[in-house]
Enzyme design. Structure first.
Site, PDB file in Angstrom:
ATOM      1  CB  ALA A  68      11.568   4.981   2.998  1.00 55.57           C
ATOM      2  CE1 TYR A  95      11.189  -0.188   4.720  1.00 56.52           C
ATOM      3  CE2 TYR A  95      12.510  -2.301   5.808  1.00 56.52           C
ATOM      4  CZ  TYR A  95      12.353  -0.682   5.476  1.00 56.52           C
ATOM      5  OH  TYR A  95      13.543   0.529   5.226  1.00 56.52           O
TER       6      TYR A  95
END
Length: 292
Positions: free
Chosen positions: A60, A126
């Site tokens: 990620a 995000y």
């Protein structure tokens, strides 16, 4: 079962590999250098050649503040990468567990933990990119995938809040820590156990969204005081302050506790309380020393 772990060099990925190895599973861990999940050919080749029964995506883009000015790159890793993994799993007969975050929720106007099916509403780049990854996985691999949302992670490997507090305790007389953000401090090793437990159950009766956080709630200030207390320092040296004292490009959720109903539906108890986990984790974290 054969397992393939992406992002295996990170804190959670490292713990997942350790947990599966401890259980005697056949596991391959690939860090970012070994597999860039944004490269379609590399992703397909990895799944084809390793022939996993189950892939766990721990890779990620996690730089929450940087994502505000670099959303395209964050989306490439957090959104496009999981889609490529899901497609490769579909093509080669593998199942997929994808790790996500509390940032998919708004973090506003809550006093009770978010259930797994609560409407999402990310307020940060995000969060938007992680939500895109969730949707991609569920679209590409319905019935053979799971989203595991977690939050406030700390662990033995890599930098995190708990390790930072241990280090600062030795260097500062007092610490000012935010007391207006509430969530669930979560030991990454406990999340790794949940992922391992879910993997052997993943199928028609156990798929979709799960929340893997330790139970209970705390603010960062309360967590810091607990750390001080457990290492024998005076928790009175930790002083409460507000988020306004630490302005950041990306707003932090004021409330991000997650509910755990789905575990009970598949026959597992809710995750243990965060204090119990922290009590067990701290000796291991202190033994490891500062992050490299």
């Amino acid at each position: 079962m054969r397992w393939l772990i992406t992002g295996a060099g990170g804190m959670l990925g490292h713990d997942v590999v350790e947990e599966l190895t401890r259980r005697g599973e056949e596991v391959v861990g690939l860090d970012r250098a070994a597999l860039d999940i944004t490269r379609p050919a590399a992703v397909d080749t990895a799944v084809r050649d390793h022939r996993p029964d189950l892939v766990v995506n721990c890779a990620a883009y996690t730089a929450v503040d940087d994502a505000e000015s670099d959303e395209a790159r964050a989306l490439e890793i957090n959104g496009d990468g999981p889609r490529l993994l899901a497609r490769a799993c579909a093509a080669h007969g593998a199942r997929l567990i994808h790790v996500s975050t509390d940032y998919v929720f708004s973090g506003e106007a809550r006093t009770t933990p978010y259930p797994e099916d609560h409407p999402t509403g990310p307020r940060t780049a995000y969060g938007r990119t992680k939500l895109a990854g969730e949707r991609a996985v569920l679209e590409e691999l319905p019935g053979a995938s799971a989203i595991v949302r977690t939050a406030w992670l700390y662990g033995v490997h890599g930098a995190n809040f708990v390790r930072t507090m241990i280090g600062l305790e030795a260097r500062r007389d007092t610490l000012d820590v935010v007391d207006d953000q509430r969530g669930q401090p979560t030991w990454s090793a406990d999340v790794a156990e949940r992922i391992a437990d879910l993997g052997v159950r993943l199928g028609p009766d156990a798929h979709g969204v799960f929340h893997a956080t330790n139970s209970g709630e705390a603010t960062w200030y309360e967590l810091a005081r607990e750390v001080f207390s457990l290492i024998g320092a005076d928790p009175g040296r930790v002083r409460p302050t507000s988020s306004a004292a630490f302005p950041r490009p990306a707003p932090r959720p004021a409330y991000s506790a997650l509910a755990h109903r789905r575990w009970q539906e598949i026959g597992l108890p809710p995750p243990r309380d965060w204090r119990s986990a922290l009590h067990e984790a701290l000796p291991r974290i202190r033994k490891e020393g500062p992050p490299s």
